[in-house]
Design an enzyme around this catalytic site. Structure first.
Site, PDB file in Angstrom:
ATOM      1  N   GLY A 124     -22.742   0.256  29.991  1.00 24.21           N
ATOM      2  CA  GLY A 124     -21.715   1.322  29.925  1.00 24.21           C
ATOM      3  C   GLY A 124     -20.276   0.749  30.199  1.00 24.21           C
TER       4      GLY A 124
ATOM      5  N   THR B 189       0.705  -1.269   0.155  1.00 24.10           N
ATOM      6  CA  THR B 189      -0.051  -0.001  -0.116  1.00 24.10           C
ATOM      7  C   THR B 189       0.800   1.084   0.011  1.00 24.10           C
ATOM      8  OG1 THR B 189      -1.742  -1.338   1.127  1.00 24.10           O
ATOM      9  CG2 THR B 189      -1.783   1.329   1.229  1.00 24.10           C
TER      10      THR B 189
ATOM     11  N   GLN C 147     -22.924  -3.721  23.395  1.00 28.65           N
ATOM     12  CA  GLN C 147     -24.209  -3.161  23.667  1.00 28.65           C
ATOM     13  C   GLN C 147     -24.696  -4.104  25.295  1.00 28.65           C
ATOM     14  OE1 GLN C 147     -25.536  -0.629  22.585  1.00 28.65           O
ATOM     15  NE2 GLN C 147     -27.635  -0.699  23.723  1.00 28.65           N
TER      16      GLN C 147
ATOM     17  N   GLU D  83     -15.605  -3.875  -0.109  1.00 26.86           N
ATOM     18  CA  GLU D  83     -16.088  -3.373  -1.458  1.00 26.86           C
ATOM     19  C   GLU D  83     -15.225  -4.072  -2.544  1.00 26.86           C
ATOM     20  OE1 GLU D  83     -15.360  -1.414   1.152  1.00 26.86           O
ATOM     21  OE2 GLU D  83     -17.467  -0.488   1.548  1.00 26.86           O
TER      22      GLU D  83
ATOM     23  N   GLY E 193      -6.210  -6.126   3.564  1.00 23.37           N
ATOM     24  CA  GLY E 193      -6.060  -7.235   2.727  1.00 23.37           C
ATOM     25  C   GLY E 193      -7.117  -7.315   1.497  1.00 23.37           C
TER      26      GLY E 193
ATOM     27  N   GLU F 187      -3.852 -14.788   2.532  1.00 20.55           N
ATOM     28  CA  GLU F 187      -3.940 -13.802   3.378  1.00 20.55           C
ATOM     29  C   GLU F 187      -5.469 -13.291   3.739  1.00 20.55           C
ATOM     30  OE1 GLU F 187      -1.873 -10.109   2.469  1.00 20.55           O
ATOM     31  OE2 GLU F 187      -3.223  -8.862   3.360  1.00 20.55           O
ATOM     32  N   ARG F 188      -6.271 -13.431   2.860  1.00 21.56           N
ATOM     33  CA  ARG F 188      -7.642 -13.220   3.230  1.00 21.56           C
ATOM     34  C   ARG F 188      -8.348 -14.512   4.112  1.00 21.56           C
ATOM     35  NH1 ARG F 188      -8.334 -10.855  -3.025  1.00 21.56           N
ATOM     36  NH2 ARG F 188      -7.628  -8.775  -2.277  1.00 21.56           N
TER      37      ARG F 188
ATOM     38  N   PHE G  25       0.917   2.244   5.937  1.00 23.54           N
ATOM     39  CA  PHE G  25      -0.069   1.249   6.704  1.00 23.54           C
ATOM     40  C   PHE G  25       0.762  -0.171   6.702  1.00 23.54           C
ATOM     41  CE2 PHE G  25      -3.747   3.416   4.718  1.00 23.54           C
ATOM     42  CZ  PHE G  25      -3.970   4.300   5.744  1.00 23.54           C
TER      43      PHE G  25
HETATM   44  C1  LIG Z   1      -4.062  -1.402  10.469  1.00 21.10           C
HETATM   45  C2  LIG Z   1      -3.863  -1.454   8.928  1.00 21.10           C
HETATM   46  C3  LIG Z   1      -2.828  -2.380   8.577  1.00 21.10           C
HETATM   47  C4  LIG Z   1      -2.449  -2.658   7.262  1.00 21.10           C
HETATM   48  N1  LIG Z   1      -1.415  -3.363   6.889  1.00 21.10           N
HETATM   49  C5  LIG Z   1      -0.766  -3.342   5.457  1.00 21.10           C
HETATM   50  C6  LIG Z   1       0.419  -4.139   5.446  1.00 21.10           C
HETATM   51  O1  LIG Z   1       0.958  -4.743   6.391  1.00 21.10           O
HETATM   52  N2  LIG Z   1       0.795  -4.025   3.880  1.00 21.10           N
HETATM   53  C7  LIG Z   1       0.130  -3.474   3.122  1.00 21.10           C
HETATM   54  O2  LIG Z   1       0.524  -3.224   1.918  1.00 21.10           O
HETATM   55  N3  LIG Z   1      -0.915  -2.738   3.382  1.00 21.10           N
HETATM   56  C8  LIG Z   1      -1.507  -2.837   4.530  1.00 21.10           C
HETATM   57  N4  LIG Z   1      -2.660  -2.122   4.856  1.00 21.10           N
HETATM   58  C9  LIG Z   1      -3.442  -1.325   3.940  1.00 21.10           C
HETATM   59  C10 LIG Z   1      -4.734  -1.789   3.594  1.00 21.10           C
HETATM   60  O3  LIG Z   1      -4.448  -3.066   2.736  1.00 21.10           O
HETATM   61  C11 LIG Z   1      -5.344  -0.867   2.609  1.00 21.10           C
HETATM   62  O4  LIG Z   1      -5.609   0.036   3.705  1.00 21.10           O
HETATM   63  C12 LIG Z   1      -6.559  -1.279   2.063  1.00 21.10           C
HETATM   64  O5  LIG Z   1      -6.076  -2.167   0.880  1.00 21.10           O
HETATM   65  C13 LIG Z   1      -7.336  -0.050   1.337  1.00 21.10           C
HETATM   66  O6  LIG Z   1      -6.842   0.798   0.617  1.00 21.10           O
HETATM   67  P1  LIG Z   1      -6.884   2.466   1.246  1.00 21.10           P
HETATM   68  O7  LIG Z   1      -6.668   2.429   2.446  1.00 21.10           O
HETATM   69  O8  LIG Z   1      -5.853   3.057   0.268  1.00 21.10           O
HETATM   70  O9  LIG Z   1      -8.238   2.814   0.596  1.00 21.10           O
HETATM   71  P2  LIG Z   1      -9.043   3.044  -1.060  1.00 21.10           P
HETATM   72  O10 LIG Z   1      -8.457   2.104  -1.892  1.00 21.10           O
HETATM   73  O11 LIG Z   1      -8.580   4.612  -0.966  1.00 21.10           O
HETATM   74  O12 LIG Z   1     -10.327   2.839  -0.709  1.00 21.10           O
HETATM   75  C14 LIG Z   1     -11.203   4.040   0.015  1.00 21.10           C
HETATM   76  C15 LIG Z   1     -12.805   3.454  -0.048  1.00 21.10           C
HETATM   77  O13 LIG Z   1     -13.044   3.377  -1.340  1.00 21.10           O
HETATM   78  C16 LIG Z   1     -13.605   2.016  -1.625  1.00 21.10           C
HETATM   79  N5  LIG Z   1     -13.357   1.282  -2.877  1.00 21.10           N
HETATM   80  C17 LIG Z   1     -12.175   1.270  -3.498  1.00 21.10           C
HETATM   81  N6  LIG Z   1     -12.202   0.652  -4.771  1.00 21.10           N
HETATM   82  C18 LIG Z   1     -13.449   0.446  -5.046  1.00 21.10           C
HETATM   83  C19 LIG Z   1     -14.409  -0.008  -6.063  1.00 21.10           C
HETATM   84  N7  LIG Z   1     -13.625  -0.552  -7.110  1.00 21.10           N
HETATM   85  N8  LIG Z   1     -15.673  -0.335  -5.741  1.00 21.10           N
HETATM   86  C20 LIG Z   1     -16.138   0.403  -4.594  1.00 21.10           C
HETATM   87  N9  LIG Z   1     -15.499   0.822  -3.734  1.00 21.10           N
HETATM   88  C21 LIG Z   1     -14.247   0.869  -3.638  1.00 21.10           C
HETATM   89  C22 LIG Z   1     -12.774   1.175  -0.532  1.00 21.10           C
HETATM   90  O14 LIG Z   1     -13.574  -0.161  -0.337  1.00 21.10           O
HETATM   91  C23 LIG Z   1     -12.946   1.963   0.669  1.00 21.10           C
HETATM   92  O15 LIG Z   1     -14.219   1.992   1.225  1.00 21.10           O
HETATM   93  C24 LIG Z   1      -3.060  -1.986   6.352  1.00 21.10           C
HETATM   94  C25 LIG Z   1      -4.158  -1.052   6.631  1.00 21.10           C
HETATM   95  C26 LIG Z   1      -4.292  -1.018   7.944  1.00 21.10           C
HETATM   96  C27 LIG Z   1      -5.659   0.095   8.229  1.00 21.10           C
END
Ligand SMILES: Cc1cc2nc3c(=O)[nH]c(=O)nc-3n(C[C@H](O)[C@H](O)[C@H](O)COP(=O)(O)OP(=O)(O)OC[C@H]3O[C@@H](n4cnc5c(N)ncnc54)[C@H](O)[C@@H]3O)c2cc1C
Length: 392
Positions: free
Chosen positions: A341, A128, A337, A368, A364, A243-244, A158
């Protein structure tokens, strides 16, 4: 999960692991959550027990066990009331190191994979970026070949284990004009010159270090290329199924812990002269949660069978991740819930589970994106047998 596939050996393993967790992990959870840092000695202890190499070949120090041991590992770690600790372990064993095993050179396996399995090195996967999460093809970090090295520039965000980890399996663009075919995987050392890391403050998963990474002219030996140049996107999409699935198991086990914890509370709390568990509306709510969990668990078990047979199950793993992570959020929302509290205080661990479980529908591949994959397979008849499952 109780599947008919489990043998006496699997049950013995579960007991051994459970005892280890109670003795070596649970007493430290509060401290690690507070500090935002896991004592790295725990990985060595887990490595010495073989827990960090359950499904890795013996040649590299692994135990070469079937996938049900990994299923048990994911479940038991998820019962320790710290999503942060669990995810750090899962990222090492199921989300980053597998790329080394499947595609890494023997030299990389000796230098990095063996120490990971021994618990001496911590691995991370860095895909990411600030401008590219779901849409992996849009990554901008570049790796330009210069003699025997690549020069890497860009940033990631992230990244779990990104601050205290030792190396990152990093997605880079080696041919920026070739879309997904221009993506490669490079192993980048945390301590390489030009690498910077900042910890990100998060809603939950406090024990786990999540970092943004900067790469400023980082010189990476070409021997640290994982597999073939330009194949990185294929490798990642392949790896995302495991991963998933592990994320799905983790979500369900977290919800299981929350439910047990809640059952205990409502069996003791008096309201209007009765225990909370005696109110019919609450009994039905619990029963519905049990029913929802049972059906999702049955499906996830089926996915574990597919994984155990090494089948490439894009649709199934996407469904498992979607259903399990969404359900776990709903279940723990209801659990909190039922604590009234007290659920909102740090005196009860349900508050932490509530914070920790939320990210399950985001990491992962978001819910969406899971729906997108399932829709493409169902409506557009996309066939992912070529091992490319579109976006993350
Ligand atoms: C605590 C944490 C740990 C993580 N660990 C890792 C890690 O170890 N390595 C790593 O590489 N990443 C990691 N991630 C990143 C994670 O995989 C991403 O946050 C995730 O893939 C979503 O990407 P984004 O945050 O850029 O959201 P975006 O891609 O910007 O998405 C924003 C919104 O748009 C929606 N969206 C996007 N595309 C579509 C579509 N085609 N149709 C409808 N809706 C859509 C998404 O579902 C989301 O609701 C981590 C994230 C967190 C928060």
């Amino acid at each position: 999960m109780q599947t008919s596939r489990l043998t006496a050996e699997h049950h013995i393993f579960r007991e051994t692991l459970r005892t280890f967790i109670q003795k070596e992990i649970v007493p430290h959870i509060e401290d690690w959550e507070e500090k935002g840092e896991i004592d790295r000695n725990i990985w060595k202890k887990m490595g010495a027990m073989g827990f960090m190499g359950l499904n890795y070949p013996e040649t590299y120090g692994g135990l070469e066990l079937d996938f049900y041991y990994s299923m048990i590992f994911c479940e038991e770690l998820s019962h320790c009331f710290s999503g942060g600790f669990a995810i750090s372990a899962l990222v090492i064993q199921y989300m980053s190191a597998p790329y080394l095993l499947k595609y890494g050179s023997e030299e990389l396996k000796t230098r990095y994979l063996k120490p990971v399995i021994a618990g001496e090195l911590i691995s991370a996967v860095a895909i990411t970026e600030p401008g590219a999460g779901s849409d992996v093809k849009q990554i901008k970090t570049t790796a330009v070949r210069e003699g025997d090295d690549y020069i890497v520039n860009g940033s990631k965000t992230f990244i779990t284990n990104g601050y205290y980890g030792d190396f990152f399996i990093t997605a880079v663009k080696t041919a920026p004009d070739q879309g997904s075919k221009g993506i490669s995987l490079l192993l980048i050392d945390r301590n390489a010159i030009g690498v910077t890391a900042n910890k990100i403050k998060k809603l939950g998963w406090h024990a786990s270090d999540t970092a943004e990474l900067g790469f400023d002219n980082v010189r990476v030996p070409a021997s640290q290329l994982i597999g073939t140049e330009g194949e990185g996107f294929h490798y990642l999409m392949n790896g995302l199924q495991l991963e998933r699935l592990t994320a799905a198991i983790h979500s369900l086990a977290t919800a299981d812990s929350a439910l047990k914890y809640t059952l205990d509370y409502i069996s003791q709390r008096d309201v209007f002269g009765k225990k909370v568990q005696e109110f019919q509306s609450i009994r039905h709510r619990i029963a519905q949660m049990v029913a929802d969990m049972a059906t999702t668990k049955a499906f996830v078990q089926q996915c574990c069978d597919l994984q155990n047979r090494n089948e490439y199950a894009v649709q199934e793993c996407s469904i498992a991740k979607l259903q399990a992570s969404e359900l776990a959020v709903q279940v723990i929302n209801q659990c909190i819930q039922l604590f009234g509290g007290y659920g909102f205080t740090e005196d009860y661990k349900i508050a932490r589970l509530y914070r920790d479980v939320r990210v399950g529908t985001i990491i992962g591949g978001t819910s969406e994106i899971m729906l997108e994959i399932i829709a493409k397979i169902t409506i557009d008849k996309v066939n992912y047998s070529s091992n490319i499952a579109g976006s993350k």
